[in-house]
Write a protein that holds these residues in place. Structure first.
Motif, mmCIF file in Angstrom:
data_model
loop_
_atom_site.group_PDB
_atom_site.id
_atom_site.type_symbol
_atom_site.label_atom_id
_atom_site.label_comp_id
_atom_site.label_asym_id
_atom_site.label_seq_id
_atom_site.Cartn_x
_atom_site.Cartn_y
_atom_site.Cartn_z
ATOM 1 N N ARG A 63 0.010 -2.920 6.057
ATOM 2 C CA ARG A 63 1.077 -2.307 5.266
ATOM 3 C C ARG A 63 0.535 -1.651 3.997
ATOM 4 N NH1 ARG A 63 6.481 -3.948 6.352
ATOM 5 N NH2 ARG A 63 6.562 -5.415 8.072
ATOM 6 N N LYS A 64 -0.437 -2.300 3.321
ATOM 7 C CA LYS A 64 -1.037 -1.730 2.121
ATOM 8 C C LYS A 64 -1.755 -0.414 2.441
ATOM 9 C CE LYS A 64 -2.037 -5.905 -0.542
ATOM 10 N NZ LYS A 64 -3.138 -6.733 -1.063
ATOM 11 N N LYS A 67 0.787 2.318 3.302
ATOM 12 C CA LYS A 67 1.490 2.719 2.076
ATOM 13 C C LYS A 67 0.612 3.619 1.218
ATOM 14 C CE LYS A 67 3.803 1.050 -2.024
ATOM 15 N NZ LYS A 67 4.052 -0.040 -2.928
ATOM 16 N N GLU A 71 1.520 7.438 0.289
ATOM 17 C CA GLU A 71 1.662 7.843 -1.112
ATOM 18 C C GLU A 71 0.895 9.136 -1.385
ATOM 19 O OE1 GLU A 71 0.314 4.331 -3.135
ATOM 20 O OE2 GLU A 71 2.336 3.498 -3.268
#
Length: 106
Positions: A63-64, A67, A71
């Motif tokens: 998920r990091k 993300k 971004e």
């Protein structure tokens, strides 16, 4: 009929200042800034999505990574949407992008 590839000034307006590119293998991601002077890439910056079994069991790291990549993509899209038509502002924005890309190269 064989079509030749278009040159940059044929594909875009002659007065463009920069264009973004995204290259991905699905796990490795590279973001490119093409200006009328040079091409800059994030090859020194690590944008990677690990798809090992351990990551799939505990998806926190997955998920990091996703993300972080999203971004960057959203930032590129926002930049192009808000690009100004005034030449002085365009030139300053391009110089900011180049300086950030140069920092990422080192």
């Amino acid at each position: 009929m064989v079509k030749k590839k278009r040159k940059v000034d044929e594909a875009f307006e002659a007065d463009y200042d920069y264009v973004y590119g995204i290259v991905s293998t699905g796990t490795d991601w590279y973001f490119i800034l093409h200006t009328t002077d040079a091409i800059y890439c994030t090859s020194k910056t690590e944008y990677h999505i690990s798809l090992t079994e351990a990551v799939l069991e505990d998806d926190t790291e997955l998920r990091k990574s996703v993300k972080r990549i999203l971004e960057v993509i959203v930032g590129l899209l926002k930049d192009r949407v808000s690009a100004s038509d005034e030449p002085a502002i365009k030139k300053r924005r391009v110089q900011e992008k180049i300086s950030k890309a140069s920092i990422a190269k080192n």
